[in-house]
Scaffold this motif. Sequence first.
Motif, short mmCIF file in Angstrom:
data_model
loop_
_atom_site.label_atom_id
_atom_site.label_comp_id
_atom_site.label_asym_id
_atom_site.label_seq_id
_atom_site.Cartn_x
_atom_site.Cartn_y
_atom_site.Cartn_z
N THR A 1 0.92 -1.21 -0.01
CA THR A 1 -0.07 -0.02 0.09
C THR A 1 0.80 1.11 -0.13
O THR A 1 0.65 2.27 -0.59
CB THR A 1 -0.93 0.09 1.10
OG1 THR A 1 -1.66 -0.95 1.30
CG2 THR A 1 -1.70 1.16 1.19
N GLN B 1 2.18 1.77 -3.51
CA GLN B 1 1.16 2.15 -4.46
C GLN B 1 0.92 3.97 -4.03
O GLN B 1 0.71 4.56 -4.80
CB GLN B 1 -0.12 1.50 -3.96
CG GLN B 1 -0.97 1.79 -4.99
CD GLN B 1 -2.25 1.00 -4.78
OE1 GLN B 1 -3.06 1.25 -3.91
NE2 GLN B 1 -2.85 0.08 -5.74
N GLN C 1 1.38 6.97 -6.77
CA GLN C 1 0.26 8.03 -6.95
C GLN C 1 0.61 9.26 -6.69
O GLN C 1 0.52 10.32 -7.44
CB GLN C 1 -0.86 7.78 -5.93
CG GLN C 1 -2.29 8.57 -6.38
CD GLN C 1 -3.29 8.48 -5.28
OE1 GLN C 1 -3.13 8.72 -4.34
NE2 GLN C 1 -4.42 7.95 -6.05
N HIS D 1 5.04 -2.51 -12.69
CA HIS D 1 4.69 -1.72 -11.55
C HIS D 1 4.30 -2.62 -10.46
O HIS D 1 5.01 -2.38 -9.18
CB HIS D 1 3.26 -1.23 -11.94
CG HIS D 1 3.24 -0.10 -12.74
ND1 HIS D 1 3.47 1.26 -12.37
CD2 HIS D 1 2.96 -0.09 -14.07
CE1 HIS D 1 3.72 2.00 -13.51
NE2 HIS D 1 3.23 1.33 -14.30
#
Length: 233
Positions: free
Chosen positions: A146, A149, A153, A205
């Motif tokens: 998380t 990620q 972003q 990714h």
Amino acid sequence: MKRAIVVGASSGIGLEVARLLKKEGWHVGVAARRTDMLSEFDCFKKIDVTDEHADSLLFELIEDLGGMDLYFHASAIGHQNRQLDDRVELDTVYTNCIGFTRMIGAAYRYFLSHGGGHIAAISSIAGTKGLGPAPSYSASKSYQATYLQALEQLSNKNHLNIRFTDIRPGFVGTALIDDGNSYPIVLDKFKVAKDIVRSINKKRHVRIIDWRWRVLTKLWRLIPNFVWRRLPL
């Protein structure tokens, strides 16, 4: 010449990835708590990611190397802990969450001020669902995935040239699982390291290693939580 830093390179996957990068022509700097296996590399430094000054030591290693284009994070601990020993749980959090955040954050800030780069890290398929035999480990791996990620972003929002690769292997035949317990579908560390380097080169990714674990984790996600909570793992 491309420059890579590998943290957690004293053994296992980290060491094999560092060796493969060097073989591909990268200028490689490595770090770990134990340095006895690291003298084969261009630069090395003793770094414990749980130390509050570990980020400063990372920047020293980057300077010794002459810069950094890739940061690869392989430092982690994990144990089955069915008795929920508090020391095991907390040590896992200190290394896999606090240490991870410290080092990934330091790499991000370096790339932020140096025009970009690539951050790759090993999380795990263990972060897919909460695993009763290893509560802190599975939770910490979910945190890592998380966090990566979220940083990707953030990087995209600010139009930064920082790429991310989240590596999620299944169980790998290293000292991490040499604890007398049985594990399913144990992967060869050399094949895993090759897959990781390919994934970095292809700028993936997320990469789940291997195909059997990709299938299993898809199935895990389909299991309703009220069923998963009752599974006798």
